[in-house]
Motif scaffolding. Structure first.
Motif, PDB file in Angstrom:
ATOM      1  N   VAL A 120       0.823  -1.327   0.245  1.00 26.80           N
ATOM      2  CA  VAL A 120      -0.149  -0.120  -0.142  1.00 26.80           C
ATOM      3  C   VAL A 120       0.723   1.258  -0.003  1.00 26.80           C
ATOM      4  O   VAL A 120       0.377   2.445  -0.182  1.00 26.80           O
ATOM      5  CB  VAL A 120      -1.141   0.129   1.138  1.00 26.80           C
ATOM      6  CG1 VAL A 120      -2.086  -0.994   0.923  1.00 26.80           C
ATOM      7  CG2 VAL A 120      -0.600   0.086   2.636  1.00 26.80           C
ATOM      8  N   THR A 121       2.093   1.204   0.375  1.00 28.05           N
ATOM      9  CA  THR A 121       2.884   2.313   0.450  1.00 28.05           C
ATOM     10  C   THR A 121       3.942   2.269  -0.783  1.00 28.05           C
ATOM     11  O   THR A 121       4.738   3.298  -1.112  1.00 28.05           O
ATOM     12  CB  THR A 121       3.924   2.341   1.660  1.00 28.05           C
ATOM     13  OG1 THR A 121       4.565   1.327   1.693  1.00 28.05           O
ATOM     14  CG2 THR A 121       2.855   2.621   2.798  1.00 28.05           C
ATOM     15  N   SER A 122       3.838   1.293  -1.880  1.00 32.77           N
ATOM     16  CA  SER A 122       4.446   1.217  -3.071  1.00 32.77           C
ATOM     17  C   SER A 122       4.899   2.582  -3.751  1.00 32.77           C
ATOM     18  O   SER A 122       5.695   2.717  -4.772  1.00 32.77           O
ATOM     19  CB  SER A 122       4.574  -0.113  -3.610  1.00 32.77           C
ATOM     20  OG  SER A 122       3.226   0.281  -4.449  1.00 32.77           O
ATOM     21  N   GLY A 123       3.754   3.542  -3.901  1.00 31.76           N
ATOM     22  CA  GLY A 123       3.765   4.515  -4.726  1.00 31.76           C
ATOM     23  C   GLY A 123       4.260   5.987  -3.945  1.00 31.76           C
ATOM     24  O   GLY A 123       4.169   6.908  -4.732  1.00 31.76           O
ATOM     25  N   LEU A 124       4.905   5.346  -2.566  1.00 32.37           N
ATOM     26  CA  LEU A 124       5.286   6.754  -2.005  1.00 32.37           C
ATOM     27  C   LEU A 124       7.051   6.423  -1.778  1.00 32.37           C
ATOM     28  O   LEU A 124       7.255   5.314  -1.733  1.00 32.37           O
ATOM     29  CB  LEU A 124       4.757   6.781  -0.575  1.00 32.37           C
ATOM     30  CG  LEU A 124       3.190   7.026  -0.616  1.00 32.37           C
ATOM     31  CD1 LEU A 124       2.587   6.834   0.890  1.00 32.37           C
ATOM     32  CD2 LEU A 124       2.823   8.243  -1.172  1.00 32.37           C
ATOM     33  N   THR A 125       7.705   7.573  -1.603  1.00 33.28           N
ATOM     34  CA  THR A 125       9.140   7.303  -1.203  1.00 33.28           C
ATOM     35  C   THR A 125       9.098   7.099   0.320  1.00 33.28           C
ATOM     36  O   THR A 125       8.257   7.199   0.900  1.00 33.28           O
ATOM     37  CB  THR A 125       9.871   8.648  -1.471  1.00 33.28           C
ATOM     38  OG1 THR A 125       9.381   9.570  -0.545  1.00 33.28           O
ATOM     39  CG2 THR A 125       9.821   9.097  -2.727  1.00 33.28           C
ATOM     40  N   SER A 126      10.254   6.584   0.788  1.00 31.54           N
ATOM     41  CA  SER A 126      10.381   6.294   2.183  1.00 31.54           C
ATOM     42  C   SER A 126      10.292   7.602   2.932  1.00 31.54           C
ATOM     43  O   SER A 126       9.582   7.461   4.038  1.00 31.54           O
ATOM     44  CB  SER A 126      11.775   5.701   2.507  1.00 31.54           C
ATOM     45  OG  SER A 126      12.825   6.469   1.978  1.00 31.54           O
ATOM     46  N   ALA A 127      10.675   8.909   2.560  1.00 30.01           N
ATOM     47  CA  ALA A 127      10.543   9.954   3.194  1.00 30.01           C
ATOM     48  C   ALA A 127       9.355  10.320   3.266  1.00 30.01           C
ATOM     49  O   ALA A 127       8.553  11.002   4.179  1.00 30.01           O
ATOM     50  CB  ALA A 127      11.364  11.168   2.555  1.00 30.01           C
ATOM     51  N   GLU A 128       8.342   9.989   2.212  1.00 33.12           N
ATOM     52  CA  GLU A 128       6.870  10.416   2.314  1.00 33.12           C
ATOM     53  C   GLU A 128       6.010   9.478   3.208  1.00 33.12           C
ATOM     54  O   GLU A 128       5.278   9.896   3.916  1.00 33.12           O
ATOM     55  CB  GLU A 128       6.194  10.288   0.710  1.00 33.12           C
ATOM     56  CG  GLU A 128       6.688  11.283  -0.317  1.00 33.12           C
ATOM     57  CD  GLU A 128       6.364  11.046  -1.564  1.00 33.12           C
ATOM     58  OE1 GLU A 128       6.088  12.140  -2.362  1.00 33.12           O
ATOM     59  OE2 GLU A 128       6.342   9.741  -2.055  1.00 33.12           O
ATOM     60  N   VAL A 129       6.743   8.230   3.210  1.00 28.69           N
ATOM     61  CA  VAL A 129       5.998   7.198   4.174  1.00 28.69           C
ATOM     62  C   VAL A 129       6.321   8.094   5.687  1.00 28.69           C
ATOM     63  O   VAL A 129       5.338   7.806   6.505  1.00 28.69           O
ATOM     64  CB  VAL A 129       6.528   5.960   3.979  1.00 28.69           C
ATOM     65  CG1 VAL A 129       5.746   4.857   5.042  1.00 28.69           C
ATOM     66  CG2 VAL A 129       5.976   5.360   2.763  1.00 28.69           C
TER      67      VAL A 129
END
Length: 148
Positions: A120-129
């Motif tokens: 579910v977080t694959s579309g976000l960068t680690s910073a965005e997560v």
């Protein structure tokens, strides 16, 4: 001077509700093989992390209704994930502890949740997560303080 009203579908609370429901559906579909719900898994994870606890401890500590905790623990007991033991000092208090079946279930559940998290977080960068987590923790704290 009147402020513009945000359309229902664009309001933060609606978007958050939709996101929570979408993630919950994904989590539950992945947990179906284990026979537990996300709440039941969460309680088992807490028992794994914190050791034996009473139903009241779980209810208070994790803001879950006592009835829901009781129902969840009964289900986990039927699945042989937890067993009841008497409190070593307060004999009338019942503690719940994980069994070896429960420990295996928690390990499976942790991996399942990690897989769903990645999905579910694959579309976000680690910073965005990380930012999203911080912001949601702030919202949760604010909502909890308003409920008190």
């Amino acid at each position: 001077m009147s402020e513009a009203v945000t359309p229902w579908d664009d309001a933060f609370t609606h978007i958050l509700w939709r996101a929570q429901n979408a993630v919950h559906r994904k989590v539950q579909s992945k947990l179906d093989d284990s026979g537990v719900t996300a709440t039941q898994l969460g309680l088992a994870v807490h028992l794994d992390e914190l050791g034996p606890l009473s139903a009241a401890d779980l209810s208070r500590g994790f803001h879950i209704a006592p009835q829901s905790v009781g129902t969840a623990l009964n289900r986990l007991e039927k699945l042989d994930w937890v067993r009841r033991t008497p409190h070593p000092v307060y004999r009338r208090v019942v503690l719940y502890e994980l069994t070896s079946t429960g420990q295996a279930g928690v390990a499976y559940g942790r991996q399942t949740m990690a897989d769903v998290n990645d999905s579910v977080t694959s579309g976000l960068t680690s910073a965005e997560v990380a930012q999203l987590i911080r912001l949601l923790c702030t919202v949760t704290g604010q909502a909890d303080s308003l409920a008190s």
